[in-house]
Design an enzyme around this catalytic site. Structure first.
Site: not given
Ligand code: WQD
Length: 341
Positions: A128, A153, A157
Protein backbone atom coordinates in the site's frame (compact mmCIF):
# COMPACT_ATOMS: atom_id res chain seq x y z
CA UNK A 1 2.41 -33.26 -18.53
CA UNK A 2 1.65 -30.12 -16.56
CA UNK A 3 0.85 -27.44 -19.10
CA UNK A 4 -0.89 -24.66 -17.12
CA UNK A 5 0.75 -22.90 -14.19
CA UNK A 6 -1.27 -22.83 -10.97
CA UNK A 7 -1.54 -19.69 -8.84
CA UNK A 8 -2.75 -19.61 -5.24
CA UNK A 9 -4.75 -16.43 -4.53
CA UNK A 10 -5.30 -15.80 -0.83
CA UNK A 11 -8.21 -13.44 -0.17
CA UNK A 12 -9.48 -14.50 -3.59
CA UNK A 13 -13.12 -13.61 -2.83
CA UNK A 14 -12.19 -10.07 -1.83
CA UNK A 15 -12.47 -6.86 -3.82
CA UNK A 16 -9.09 -6.86 -5.56
CA UNK A 17 -8.62 -10.62 -5.22
CA UNK A 18 -11.77 -11.49 -7.17
CA UNK A 19 -10.95 -9.07 -9.98
CA UNK A 20 -7.44 -10.55 -10.14
CA UNK A 21 -8.79 -14.10 -10.40
CA UNK A 22 -10.64 -12.99 -13.55
CA UNK A 23 -7.43 -11.66 -15.09
CA UNK A 24 -5.50 -14.81 -14.14
CA UNK A 25 -8.10 -17.13 -15.68
CA UNK A 26 -8.23 -15.03 -18.82
CA UNK A 27 -4.43 -15.18 -19.01
CA UNK A 28 -4.52 -18.99 -19.00
CA UNK A 29 -3.57 -19.77 -15.39
CA UNK A 30 -5.15 -22.42 -13.18
CA UNK A 31 -6.35 -20.74 -9.97
CA UNK A 32 -6.91 -21.90 -6.42
CA UNK A 33 -8.55 -19.13 -4.39
CA UNK A 34 -8.92 -19.23 -0.62
CA UNK A 35 -10.88 -16.88 1.60
CA UNK A 36 -12.51 -16.95 5.04
CA UNK A 37 -15.63 -15.25 3.57
CA UNK A 38 -15.61 -13.22 6.79
CA UNK A 39 -15.64 -10.01 4.74
CA UNK A 40 -16.90 -11.34 1.44
CA UNK A 41 -19.58 -13.65 0.08
CA UNK A 42 -19.62 -16.77 -2.07
CA UNK A 43 -21.71 -14.89 -4.66
CA UNK A 44 -18.51 -13.04 -5.64
CA UNK A 45 -16.85 -16.40 -6.42
CA UNK A 46 -19.88 -17.39 -8.51
CA UNK A 47 -19.74 -14.00 -10.22
CA UNK A 48 -16.14 -14.58 -11.29
CA UNK A 49 -17.11 -17.95 -12.77
CA UNK A 50 -20.01 -16.44 -14.70
CA UNK A 51 -17.93 -13.51 -16.03
CA UNK A 52 -15.11 -15.78 -17.27
CA UNK A 53 -17.17 -18.85 -18.12
CA UNK A 54 -14.37 -20.75 -16.41
CA UNK A 55 -14.25 -22.84 -13.27
CA UNK A 56 -11.60 -22.58 -10.58
CA UNK A 57 -10.93 -24.14 -7.18
CA UNK A 58 -12.30 -22.14 -4.23
CA UNK A 59 -11.76 -23.24 -0.63
CA UNK A 60 -12.91 -21.57 2.59
CA UNK A 61 -9.59 -21.40 4.41
CA UNK A 62 -8.05 -18.94 6.89
CA UNK A 63 -4.36 -18.30 6.22
CA UNK A 64 -3.83 -18.33 9.99
CA UNK A 65 -4.90 -22.00 10.06
CA UNK A 66 -1.57 -23.81 9.82
CA UNK A 67 -3.09 -27.29 9.45
CA UNK A 68 -5.37 -26.16 6.63
CA UNK A 69 -2.52 -24.41 4.85
CA UNK A 70 -0.33 -27.52 5.20
CA UNK A 71 -3.11 -29.66 3.73
CA UNK A 72 -3.60 -27.16 0.88
CA UNK A 73 0.07 -27.14 -0.12
CA UNK A 74 0.47 -30.91 0.26
CA UNK A 75 -2.40 -31.50 -2.18
CA UNK A 76 -1.53 -28.85 -4.78
CA UNK A 77 1.55 -27.86 -6.73
CA UNK A 78 1.54 -24.04 -6.80
CA UNK A 79 3.83 -22.15 -9.16
CA UNK A 80 3.24 -18.82 -7.43
CA UNK A 81 1.15 -17.12 -4.77
CA UNK A 82 -0.67 -13.77 -4.70
CA UNK A 83 -1.31 -12.79 -1.08
CA UNK A 84 -4.29 -10.46 -0.67
CA UNK A 85 -5.68 -11.89 2.57
CA UNK A 86 -5.48 -9.09 5.15
CA UNK A 87 -7.67 -6.51 6.87
CA UNK A 88 -7.48 -3.14 5.13
CA UNK A 89 -9.44 -0.49 6.99
CA UNK A 90 -7.22 2.37 8.12
CA UNK A 91 -9.50 3.57 10.88
CA UNK A 92 -10.54 0.08 12.07
CA UNK A 93 -6.83 -0.62 12.53
CA UNK A 94 -6.57 2.42 14.82
CA UNK A 95 -9.43 1.05 16.94
CA UNK A 96 -8.21 -2.60 16.87
CA UNK A 97 -4.41 -2.66 16.38
CA UNK A 98 -3.91 -6.18 17.82
CA UNK A 99 -6.47 -7.63 15.40
CA UNK A 100 -4.53 -6.07 12.53
CA UNK A 101 -1.06 -7.11 13.65
CA UNK A 102 -2.17 -10.67 14.39
CA UNK A 103 -4.08 -11.13 11.13
CA UNK A 104 -1.98 -9.22 8.64
CA UNK A 105 1.41 -10.31 9.91
CA UNK A 106 0.41 -13.70 11.33
CA UNK A 107 -1.17 -14.84 8.07
CA UNK A 108 1.95 -13.85 6.13
CA UNK A 109 4.15 -15.83 8.54
CA UNK A 110 2.06 -19.00 8.12
CA UNK A 111 2.10 -18.58 4.35
CA UNK A 112 5.85 -18.07 4.17
CA UNK A 113 6.57 -21.15 6.28
CA UNK A 114 4.41 -23.42 4.13
CA UNK A 115 5.78 -21.90 0.89
CA UNK A 116 9.30 -22.65 2.10
CA UNK A 117 8.37 -26.18 3.14
CA UNK A 118 6.91 -26.90 -0.29
CA UNK A 119 9.52 -25.01 -2.31
CA UNK A 120 7.06 -22.46 -3.70
CA UNK A 121 9.27 -19.49 -4.45
CA UNK A 122 7.28 -16.69 -6.12
CA UNK A 123 5.08 -14.32 -4.12
CA UNK A 124 3.17 -11.19 -5.15
CA UNK A 125 2.37 -9.12 -2.06
CA UNK A 126 -0.51 -6.69 -1.65
CA UNK A 127 1.10 -3.58 -0.21
CA UNK A 128 0.00 0.00 0.00
CA UNK A 129 1.03 3.59 -0.60
CA UNK A 130 0.34 4.07 3.12
CA UNK A 131 3.87 2.74 3.67
CA UNK A 132 5.12 6.21 2.64
CA UNK A 133 3.12 8.22 5.19
CA UNK A 134 3.09 11.81 3.88
CA UNK A 135 5.86 11.72 1.23
CA UNK A 136 8.21 14.70 0.97
CA UNK A 137 8.08 14.56 -2.80
CA UNK A 138 4.99 14.19 -5.01
CA UNK A 139 4.49 12.23 -7.23
CA UNK A 140 6.06 9.59 -5.02
CA UNK A 141 8.44 6.96 -6.37
CA UNK A 142 9.59 3.66 -4.85
CA UNK A 143 12.81 5.20 -3.52
CA UNK A 144 10.87 7.41 -1.10
CA UNK A 145 11.72 6.55 2.50
CA UNK A 146 9.14 4.99 4.82
CA UNK A 147 7.90 7.57 7.25
CA UNK A 148 6.17 6.62 10.46
CA UNK A 149 2.96 4.94 9.28
CA UNK A 150 -0.18 6.95 10.03
CA UNK A 151 -2.04 3.81 11.20
CA UNK A 152 -1.47 0.24 12.38
CA UNK A 153 -2.73 -0.82 8.96
CA UNK A 154 0.09 1.08 7.27
CA UNK A 155 2.54 -0.28 9.88
CA UNK A 156 1.55 -3.87 9.05
CA UNK A 157 2.34 -3.20 5.39
CA UNK A 158 5.72 -1.69 6.29
CA UNK A 159 6.55 -4.65 8.56
CA UNK A 160 5.40 -7.21 6.00
CA UNK A 161 7.58 -5.62 3.32
CA UNK A 162 10.57 -5.77 5.68
CA UNK A 163 9.88 -9.45 6.43
CA UNK A 164 9.61 -10.17 2.72
CA UNK A 165 12.84 -8.35 1.93
CA UNK A 166 14.62 -10.60 4.43
CA UNK A 167 13.03 -13.73 2.94
CA UNK A 168 15.25 -13.43 -0.14
CA UNK A 169 17.86 -15.47 1.73
CA UNK A 170 15.22 -18.17 2.29
CA UNK A 171 14.54 -18.51 -1.44
CA UNK A 172 11.31 -16.50 -1.60
CA UNK A 173 11.21 -14.17 -4.61
CA UNK A 174 8.91 -11.18 -4.06
CA UNK A 175 7.14 -8.45 -5.98
CA UNK A 176 5.41 -6.02 -3.63
CA UNK A 177 2.70 -3.89 -5.26
CA UNK A 178 1.96 -0.64 -3.43
CA UNK A 179 -1.66 0.16 -4.23
CA UNK A 180 -2.84 3.73 -4.29
CA UNK A 181 -6.63 4.11 -4.22
CA UNK A 182 -8.40 1.22 -5.96
CA UNK A 183 -11.93 2.15 -7.05
CA UNK A 184 -14.65 1.00 -9.43
CA UNK A 185 -15.96 -2.44 -10.34
CA UNK A 186 -15.84 -4.94 -13.18
CA UNK A 187 -17.42 -3.40 -16.33
CA UNK A 188 -19.91 -6.30 -16.45
CA UNK A 189 -21.50 -5.02 -13.23
CA UNK A 190 -21.51 -8.60 -11.90
CA UNK A 191 -18.86 -8.14 -9.20
CA UNK A 192 -17.57 -5.18 -7.21
CA UNK A 193 -16.73 -4.11 -3.70
CA UNK A 194 -19.28 -5.50 -1.25
CA UNK A 195 -20.64 -2.87 1.14
CA UNK A 196 -19.92 -4.01 4.69
CA UNK A 197 -21.01 -1.52 7.33
CA UNK A 198 -20.54 2.23 6.90
CA UNK A 199 -17.89 2.74 4.21
CA UNK A 200 -14.65 4.38 5.26
CA UNK A 201 -13.54 4.89 1.69
CA UNK A 202 -14.62 7.82 -0.43
CA UNK A 203 -16.06 6.16 -3.54
CA UNK A 204 -18.37 3.64 -1.82
CA UNK A 205 -19.63 6.51 0.35
CA UNK A 206 -20.27 8.59 -2.79
CA UNK A 207 -22.18 5.82 -4.57
CA UNK A 208 -24.19 4.95 -1.44
CA UNK A 209 -25.13 8.61 -1.00
CA UNK A 210 -26.15 8.77 -4.66
CA UNK A 211 -28.25 5.62 -4.12
CA UNK A 212 -29.97 7.18 -1.11
CA UNK A 213 -28.41 4.72 1.34
CA UNK A 214 -26.51 7.58 3.05
CA UNK A 215 -28.07 10.98 3.59
CA UNK A 216 -25.06 13.11 2.74
CA UNK A 217 -21.36 12.83 1.91
CA UNK A 218 -18.98 14.75 4.13
CA UNK A 219 -15.83 16.00 2.45
CA UNK A 220 -13.22 15.79 5.19
CA UNK A 221 -11.58 19.18 4.94
CA UNK A 222 -11.15 21.83 2.25
CA UNK A 223 -8.38 23.79 3.96
CA UNK A 224 -5.45 21.70 2.75
CA UNK A 225 -2.61 23.16 0.72
CA UNK A 226 -4.06 21.92 -2.60
CA UNK A 227 -5.70 23.75 -5.53
CA UNK A 228 -9.26 23.35 -4.22
CA UNK A 229 -8.36 22.72 -0.58
CA UNK A 230 -9.37 19.04 -0.53
CA UNK A 231 -6.93 16.12 -0.34
CA UNK A 232 -5.24 14.74 -3.45
CA UNK A 233 -5.21 11.00 -4.21
CA UNK A 234 -4.41 8.59 -7.06
CA UNK A 235 -7.62 6.72 -7.92
CA UNK A 236 -6.98 3.59 -10.00
CA UNK A 237 -9.55 1.22 -11.51
CA UNK A 238 -9.66 -2.14 -9.73
CA UNK A 239 -9.35 -3.94 -13.10
CA UNK A 240 -6.10 -2.08 -13.76
CA UNK A 241 -4.89 -3.10 -10.32
CA UNK A 242 -5.83 -6.69 -11.19
CA UNK A 243 -4.08 -6.79 -14.57
CA UNK A 244 -0.87 -5.53 -12.97
CA UNK A 245 -0.82 -8.67 -10.79
CA UNK A 246 -0.67 -10.93 -13.84
CA UNK A 247 2.19 -8.81 -15.14
CA UNK A 248 3.92 -9.19 -11.77
CA UNK A 249 3.77 -12.99 -11.98
CA UNK A 250 5.10 -12.91 -15.52
CA UNK A 251 7.86 -10.53 -14.39
CA UNK A 252 9.06 -13.16 -11.90
CA UNK A 253 8.59 -16.04 -14.36
CA UNK A 254 10.99 -14.27 -16.72
CA UNK A 255 13.70 -13.91 -14.05
CA UNK A 256 16.32 -16.58 -13.39
CA UNK A 257 17.76 -14.93 -10.28
CA UNK A 258 16.86 -16.66 -7.04
CA UNK A 259 17.09 -13.43 -5.02
CA UNK A 260 14.38 -10.91 -5.95
CA UNK A 261 12.62 -8.30 -3.85
CA UNK A 262 11.08 -5.55 -6.01
CA UNK A 263 8.51 -2.92 -5.06
CA UNK A 264 6.25 -1.11 -7.51
CA UNK A 265 3.85 1.78 -7.11
CA UNK A 266 0.49 0.73 -8.52
CA UNK A 267 -1.21 3.99 -9.45
CA UNK A 268 -2.19 6.06 -12.48
CA UNK A 269 0.23 8.93 -11.78
CA UNK A 270 -2.70 11.37 -11.88
CA UNK A 271 -3.48 13.32 -8.71
CA UNK A 272 -7.21 13.97 -8.26
CA UNK A 273 -8.78 15.91 -5.39
CA UNK A 274 -11.77 14.74 -3.39
CA UNK A 275 -13.87 17.62 -4.71
CA UNK A 276 -12.75 16.92 -8.30
CA UNK A 277 -13.87 13.32 -7.87
CA UNK A 278 -17.26 14.40 -6.52
CA UNK A 279 -17.77 16.74 -9.46
CA UNK A 280 -16.67 14.07 -11.95
CA UNK A 281 -19.13 11.60 -10.42
CA UNK A 282 -22.01 14.06 -10.86
CA UNK A 283 -20.87 14.76 -14.44
CA UNK A 284 -20.62 11.11 -15.57
CA UNK A 285 -23.73 9.81 -13.77
CA UNK A 286 -26.01 12.83 -13.95
CA UNK A 287 -26.96 12.04 -10.34
CA UNK A 288 -27.21 14.90 -7.86
CA UNK A 289 -25.07 14.30 -4.80
CA UNK A 290 -25.70 15.84 -1.39
CA UNK A 291 -22.39 16.77 0.21
CA UNK A 292 -21.02 19.17 2.77
CA UNK A 293 -17.57 20.24 3.89
CA UNK A 294 -16.63 18.87 7.30
CA UNK A 295 -13.52 18.86 9.49
CA UNK A 296 -10.34 17.07 8.49
CA UNK A 297 -10.17 13.31 9.24
CA UNK A 298 -7.31 12.40 11.60
CA UNK A 299 -4.59 10.36 9.88
CA UNK A 300 -5.31 11.61 6.37
CA UNK A 301 -2.28 12.55 4.34
CA UNK A 302 -2.71 15.81 2.45
CA UNK A 303 -1.61 14.64 -0.97
CA UNK A 304 -0.23 11.43 -2.40
CA UNK A 305 -0.10 10.13 -5.93
CA UNK A 306 2.24 7.80 -7.75
CA UNK A 307 5.10 8.12 -10.15
CA UNK A 308 4.24 4.95 -12.13
CA UNK A 309 7.37 5.01 -14.32
CA UNK A 310 8.99 1.95 -12.74
CA UNK A 311 5.99 -0.37 -13.15
CA UNK A 312 5.30 0.94 -16.63
CA UNK A 313 8.87 0.21 -17.77
CA UNK A 314 9.32 -3.12 -15.96
CA UNK A 315 5.90 -4.61 -16.78
CA UNK A 316 5.05 -2.84 -20.03
CA UNK A 317 1.84 -1.99 -18.18
CA UNK A 318 -0.23 1.19 -17.92
CA UNK A 319 -3.58 1.96 -16.34
CA UNK A 320 -6.26 1.71 -19.05
CA UNK A 321 -9.28 3.27 -17.33
CA UNK A 322 -9.71 6.94 -16.48
CA UNK A 323 -11.52 8.47 -13.50
CA UNK A 324 -14.83 8.87 -15.34
CA UNK A 325 -14.92 5.21 -16.36
CA UNK A 326 -13.99 4.06 -12.87
CA UNK A 327 -16.80 6.12 -11.33
CA UNK A 328 -19.30 4.97 -13.95
CA UNK A 329 -18.45 1.32 -13.15
CA UNK A 330 -18.69 1.99 -9.42
CA UNK A 331 -22.13 3.54 -9.89
CA UNK A 332 -23.28 0.65 -12.15
CA UNK A 333 -22.34 -1.83 -9.39
CA UNK A 334 -24.07 0.24 -6.68
CA UNK A 335 -27.26 0.36 -8.75
CA UNK A 336 -27.14 -3.38 -9.29
CA UNK A 337 -26.79 -4.28 -5.60
CA UNK A 338 -29.51 -1.78 -4.64
CA UNK A 339 -31.90 -2.87 -7.40
CA UNK A 340 -31.89 0.60 -8.95
CA UNK A 341 -32.58 0.82 -12.70
C1 WQD B 1 -9.63 9.21 0.32
C2 WQD B 1 -9.88 10.70 0.54
C3 WQD B 1 -10.51 11.29 2.78
C4 WQD B 1 -14.39 9.34 2.85
C5 WQD B 1 -7.08 4.20 1.02
C6 WQD B 1 -7.24 2.83 1.58
C7 WQD B 1 -5.94 2.30 2.08
C8 WQD B 1 -4.85 2.47 1.03
C9 WQD B 1 -4.77 3.90 0.56
C10 WQD B 1 -4.56 0.38 -0.12
C11 WQD B 1 -9.31 11.21 1.87
C12 WQD B 1 -11.63 11.59 1.78
C13 WQD B 1 -13.15 9.79 2.45
C14 WQD B 1 -15.44 10.28 3.06
C15 WQD B 1 -13.95 12.04 2.42
N1 WQD B 1 -5.05 1.62 -0.08
N2 WQD B 1 -12.94 11.11 2.24
N3 WQD B 1 -15.18 11.60 2.84
O1 WQD B 1 -7.59 7.21 3.21
O2 WQD B 1 -6.58 7.43 0.89
O3 WQD B 1 -6.83 5.15 2.04
O4 WQD B 1 -6.06 4.25 0.07
O5 WQD B 1 -3.93 -0.17 0.69
O6 WQD B 1 -6.14 0.94 2.36
O7 WQD B 1 -8.15 2.91 2.63
O8 WQD B 1 -8.82 6.39 1.12
O9 WQD B 1 -11.14 6.56 0.34
O10 WQD B 1 -10.70 6.54 2.84
O11 WQD B 1 -10.07 8.55 1.50
O12 WQD B 1 -13.73 13.24 2.23
O13 WQD B 1 -16.59 9.95 3.43
O14 WQD B 1 -11.29 10.92 0.60
O15 WQD B 1 -10.40 12.34 3.72
O16 WQD B 1 -8.79 12.50 1.66
P1 WQD B 1 -7.41 6.65 1.85
P2 WQD B 1 -10.26 6.95 1.48
Amino acid sequence: MKNKKRVLVTGGAGYIGSHTVIELLNAGYEVTAIDTLERSEIRIVEGVKSITGMDFDFQKIDCLDEAAMEQLFSSNQFDSVIHFAAYKSVNESVEKPLLYYKNNIGSLMVLLEVMKRYQVHDLIFSSSCTVYGQPDQIPVDESAPFKRAESPYGATKQLCERILEDMATEGIRVVSLRYFNPIGAHPSGIIGELPIGVPNNLVPYVTQTAAGVRAQLTVFGNDYNTPDGSCLRDFIHVCDVASAHVKAIQFLEAKSSDKIFETFNLGTGVGVSVLELVKKFIEVTGVTLQYKIGPRRPGDVEKVYANPQKISTAFGWNARYDLGQSLAHAWQWEKRIRGIQ
